[in-house]
Design a protein around this motif. Structure first.
Motif, PDB file in Angstrom:
ATOM      1  N   ILE A   5      36.146  32.280  22.680  1.00 33.45           N
ATOM      2  CA  ILE A   5      37.060  31.824  21.622  1.00 33.45           C
ATOM      3  C   ILE A   5      38.059  32.936  21.311  1.00 33.45           C
ATOM      4  N   MET A   6      39.335  32.599  21.243  1.00 35.45           N
ATOM      5  CA  MET A   6      40.335  33.633  20.924  1.00 35.45           C
ATOM      6  C   MET A   6      40.536  33.690  19.413  1.00 35.45           C
ATOM      7  N   ARG A   7      39.752  34.542  18.782  1.00 35.08           N
ATOM      8  CA  ARG A   7      39.800  34.654  17.320  1.00 35.08           C
ATOM      9  C   ARG A   7      41.151  35.148  16.825  1.00 35.08           C
ATOM     10  N   ARG A   8      41.749  35.975  17.640  1.00 30.40           N
ATOM     11  CA  ARG A   8      43.051  36.527  17.281  1.00 30.40           C
ATOM     12  C   ARG A   8      44.030  35.375  17.000  1.00 30.40           C
ATOM     13  N   VAL A   9      43.966  34.332  17.837  1.00 30.83           N
ATOM     14  CA  VAL A   9      44.847  33.176  17.678  1.00 30.83           C
ATOM     15  C   VAL A   9      44.437  32.387  16.427  1.00 30.83           C
ATOM     16  N   LEU A  10      43.141  32.267  16.218  1.00 29.65           N
ATOM     17  CA  LEU A  10      42.673  31.529  15.033  1.00 29.65           C
ATOM     18  C   LEU A  10      43.110  32.219  13.742  1.00 29.65           C
ATOM     19  N   ARG A  11      43.110  33.548  13.770  1.00 33.97           N
ATOM     20  CA  ARG A  11      43.559  34.288  12.574  1.00 33.97           C
ATOM     21  C   ARG A  11      45.018  33.975  12.281  1.00 33.97           C
ATOM     22  N   LYS A  12      45.797  33.877  13.345  1.00 31.08           N
ATOM     23  CA  LYS A  12      47.225  33.559  13.173  1.00 31.08           C
ATOM     24  C   LYS A  12      47.376  32.148  12.596  1.00 31.08           C
ATOM     25  N   ILE A  13      46.585  31.216  13.092  1.00 28.47           N
ATOM     26  CA  ILE A  13      46.673  29.831  12.597  1.00 28.47           C
ATOM     27  C   ILE A  13      46.296  29.797  11.115  1.00 28.47           C
ATOM     28  N   ASP A  36      50.632  37.373  23.436  1.00 26.53           N
ATOM     29  CA  ASP A  36      50.335  36.856  24.772  1.00 26.53           C
ATOM     30  C   ASP A  36      49.169  35.865  24.711  1.00 26.53           C
ATOM     31  N   ILE A  37      49.470  34.590  25.060  1.00 25.55           N
ATOM     32  CA  ILE A  37      48.363  33.619  25.065  1.00 25.55           C
ATOM     33  C   ILE A  37      48.193  33.008  26.461  1.00 25.55           C
ATOM     34  N   SER A  38      48.609  33.812  27.451  1.00 29.25           N
ATOM     35  CA  SER A  38      48.562  33.282  28.821  1.00 29.25           C
ATOM     36  C   SER A  38      47.129  33.079  29.324  1.00 29.25           C
ATOM     37  N   THR A  39      46.164  33.728  28.667  1.00 28.12           N
ATOM     38  CA  THR A  39      44.777  33.555  29.140  1.00 28.12           C
ATOM     39  C   THR A  39      44.117  32.293  28.564  1.00 28.12           C
ATOM     40  N   LEU A  40      44.844  31.590  27.689  1.00 28.26           N
ATOM     41  CA  LEU A  40      44.263  30.374  27.104  1.00 28.26           C
ATOM     42  C   LEU A  40      44.068  29.283  28.163  1.00 28.26           C
ATOM     43  N   ALA A  41      42.934  28.610  28.094  1.00 26.35           N
ATOM     44  CA  ALA A  41      42.665  27.540  29.053  1.00 26.35           C
ATOM     45  C   ALA A  41      43.582  26.340  28.780  1.00 26.35           C
ATOM     46  N   LEU A 101      38.781  24.194  20.165  1.00 31.97           N
ATOM     47  CA  LEU A 101      39.095  25.573  19.754  1.00 31.97           C
ATOM     48  C   LEU A 101      39.845  26.280  20.886  1.00 31.97           C
ATOM     49  N   PRO A 102      40.743  27.213  20.552  1.00 37.92           N
ATOM     50  CA  PRO A 102      41.460  27.919  21.612  1.00 37.92           C
ATOM     51  C   PRO A 102      40.522  28.864  22.356  1.00 37.92           C
TER      52      PRO A 102
END
Ligand code: PRX
Length: 646
Positions: free
Chosen positions: A607-615, A624-629, A599-600
């Motif tokens: 967990i970055m839900r914002r990104v999951l919503r986009k997916i 901005d997804i620079s904080t993703l591991a 999971l992102p």
């Protein structure tokens, strides 16, 4: 109406509600302030008290007062319309009073006392209203169950054998037996279960008022296991009971009911409402928002198990002496004209439903609506979620034929009744806006730092002062009540909804701003669904987001990371779906399940839900997804997206 909308100081507020209170019977008068409260956690405990010191009984006000003082004994309280066309029953106010007294006596004979909690698990039958009001008559606190039973609550349970939903048979008895076993396992044995036989053979022989129950209702083959140590038969108990029962006089702030609603932490909250404030608020909002007149026939299609049914099928309408339709079935059974057939059959004047039902029926076009005349309709209402302008237009143009104002009522289980709403024909409408606050309700829009925004703006919807019907606490956990609603912005009740105010001062709800989803007008917390998923041994981690859905508003899109060594396949997918359904209820059935090997997450593991919503929505502009591991996870998830619902 002496109170300005969206305003009124405390004195004016008290005068307005004091006038409303004059219509009701009070055994003793209130001694304290009309409405006393603290909404500021920094100044001490949060509380709201309405008419402290007064005593009354809500069932007396809904029934005895209407029968004896207002001479409405022969007026129809409910036209019950069963799932099967042709199954019907008419109950007058006098009959309802008798039945409530009988059942109140039954409860007393089983040892139920003032303050005891009674759980109710029944379909949409008149006896459900009877059970609620019988509890209220003796001062017991009802809690209607729609999902797994909260185990710490109850002395007795009132339930039914089963019911039909469309052509599907639901065996409530077996479901309730399972829940009871779970309670026993946890050390909370339920002492008594009173069971109404609605479908099984005996139902045909019992006393449902003077009218014999229609044959189509029965299902003689229904399997109803019986445990004589716990199970008691409703019909047998009622047959011997007196139909007179002196009401228990309750304090204004005595609890009336508990209703569980999803909490954003995943654990449901028991929202507690009290006697007097809730009575005044549901009565006044019903009367003004639906412009209720004595010859109206009103129909709210909600289930009584939800707050809409509590406030606007049982309490508000009966407090006004209204005639309502109580419908057991579905809008699509036996065909998609069923609603309009019922409107014509009973000459319904005021009609209240949810956007999800409107969108569902809209799919079939206008022909099934136009098969029926609908000439009686005067006001149309909606509740439960933002109504999209297309659905609003269809409701207004096709169903109401441009004659009927639409009242888009915004409120919550917690608010007890409508808080933002048009008044029909008096408030110029804007499709999709719940317009303005009800009398005595004072909203504000705050920014992230808690500053009140003026004029056109968007932010957190909060309320600055209470109204009589606002919830009083979370049952058994006052701290949770304060944390959930009052800690984020001291001095305000925080709704959890986002809101925009336009240049004309209209309020537009933009949706939840916490981790809650709204599926067909029902709130669900993502955490609740996630914990149901991870309880399955194959699942190591789960994250759930909402994906827009044309009928339901939002649908559940679930990402699951499997435990080591487990492979993903259709059987597992079906098991997971079933698991969530059983743990939470049919409304929570996932629409999409995606196998997510990872999971992102941020570097701190969130967990970055914002990104999951986009997916879930296949939107590539991730911001901005620079904080993703590990950003490669995202591409992998995009490639394996679910395109079709499971
Ligand atoms: O998000 C809002 C939405 O439903 C939530 C309350 O859900 P519940 O407690 O289950 O009660 C539903 C029935 C009152 C709110 O926080 N909601 C409810 N009505 C509207 C709405 N959103 C927009 N417009 C509405 N009319």
């Amino acid at each position: 109406i002496s109170l300005k909308r969206g305003g009124g100081g405390c004195l004016k507020n008290a005068r307005f509600w004091g006038d409303v209170a004059k219509d009701f019977f009070w055994k003793t008068k209130h001694t304290g302030q009309f409405l006393d409260y603290n909404f500021d956690v920094t100044k001490g405990e949060i509380f709201v008290k309405c008419m402290e010191g007064a005593s009354t009984n809500i069932s007396y006000n809904l029934l005895d007062r209407n029968v004896h003082e207002r001479k409405l004994g022969d007026k129809v309280a409910f036209y019950w319309e069963g799932n099967e066309p042709g199954d019907e029953l008419t109950v007058t106010y006098r009959e309802l009073l008798q039945r409530v007294c009988q059942f109140a006596n039954v409860l007393k004979s089983q040892g139920v006392k003032k303050g005891d909690r009674v759980s109710i698990y029944m379909p949409m039958v008149v006896e459900l209203v009877v059970a609620m009001l019988a509890c209220a008559r003796i001062g017991a606190v009802h809690s209607i169950v729609r999902r797994s039973l909260p185990s710490s609550l109850f002395l007795p349970l009132i339930r039914s054998d089963g019911f039909y939903r469309g052509d599907k048979l639901i065996n409530l008895k077996l479901l309730a037996d399972e829940a009871l076993q779970k309670c026993r396992d946890k050390g909370f044995p339920i002492e008594k279960c009173i069971m109404l036989k609605h479908l099984s053979k005996e139902a045909e022989e019992t006393s449902l008022g003077s009218q014999s129950p229609p044959a189509k209702r029965s299902c003689p083959d229904l399997q109803v296991p019986w445990n004589p140590e716990v199970d008691l038969c409703w019909h047998a108990l009622v047959r011997g009971a007196s139909d007179e029962c002196e009401p228990e006089w309750c304090g204004s702030e005595d609890p009336l009911f508990i209703l569980y609603t999803s909490g954003s932490t995943g654990k449901p909250k028991g929202v507690l409402h009290t006697v007097s404030g809730y009575m005044l608020y549901t009565a006044a909002t019903f009367k003004l928002v639906f412009d209720y007149q004595l010859d109206d026939v009103y129909w709210c299609t909600a289930d009584i198990g939800w707050i809409t049914g509590h406030s606007y099928i049982t309490y508000g309408p009966l407090a006004n002496g209204a005639t309502s339709v109580l419908f057991e079935g579905l809008p699509t059974y036996p065909d998609v004209s069923r609603m309009w057939e019922i409107v014509d059959k009973y000459h319904v004047t005021k009609f209240y439903t949810a956007p999800t039902a409107i969108r569902l029926l809209m799919k079939y076009g206008s022909e099934p609506v136009q098969k029926y005349k609908r000439e009686s309709l005067k006001v149309l209402g909606t509740v439960g979620e933002p109504i999209n302008p297309e659905a609003w237009q269809w409701y207004y143009n096709v169903v109401g034929e441009r004659r009927c104002p639409i009242v888009d009522t915004f409120w919550q289980t917690e608010t007890g009744g409508h808080v933002l709403t048009p008044l029909p024909a008096a408030t110029p409408m804007k499709p999709g806006s719940a317009t303005f606050p009800f009398f005595g309700v004072v909203p504000a829009i705050l920014n992230e730092s808690g500053e009140e925004l003026e004029g056109p703006s968007e932010g957190y919807l909060v309320f600055k002062q209470p109204w009589p019907g606002v919830m009083r606490t979370v049952y058994g956990n006052h701290q949770r009540f304060e944390t959930t609603y009052f800690k984020k912005f001291p001095g305000y009740y925080v709704t959890g909804d986002g809101c925009r105010r336009d240049k004309d001062g209209y309020y537009w709800i933009t949706g939840r701003i916490d981790d809650m989803l709204n599926v067909s007008g029902h709130l669900l917390s993502t955490a609740e669904v996630e914990s149901a998923l991870v309880e399955h041994e194959a699942v190591a981690e789960a994250a759930v987001v909402g994906r827009p859905h044309p009928v339901k508003g939002e649908s559940l899109y679930c990402f699951v990371t499997l435990a080591d060594g487990v492979t993903y396949n259709r059987t597992l997918e079906a098991e997971l779906k079933k698991q969530v359904r059983e743990k939470i209820g049919a409304i929570a059935t996932p629409d999409y399940i995606q196998n997510a090997p990872a999971l992102p997450k941020t570097r701190s593991g969130k967990i970055m839900r914002r990104v999951l919503r986009k997916i879930a929505c296949d939107e590539r502009d991730l911001g901005d997804i620079s904080t993703l591991a590990d950003s490669s996870v995202v591409e992998q998830l995009f490639q394996n997206r679910c395109c079709t619902a499971v």
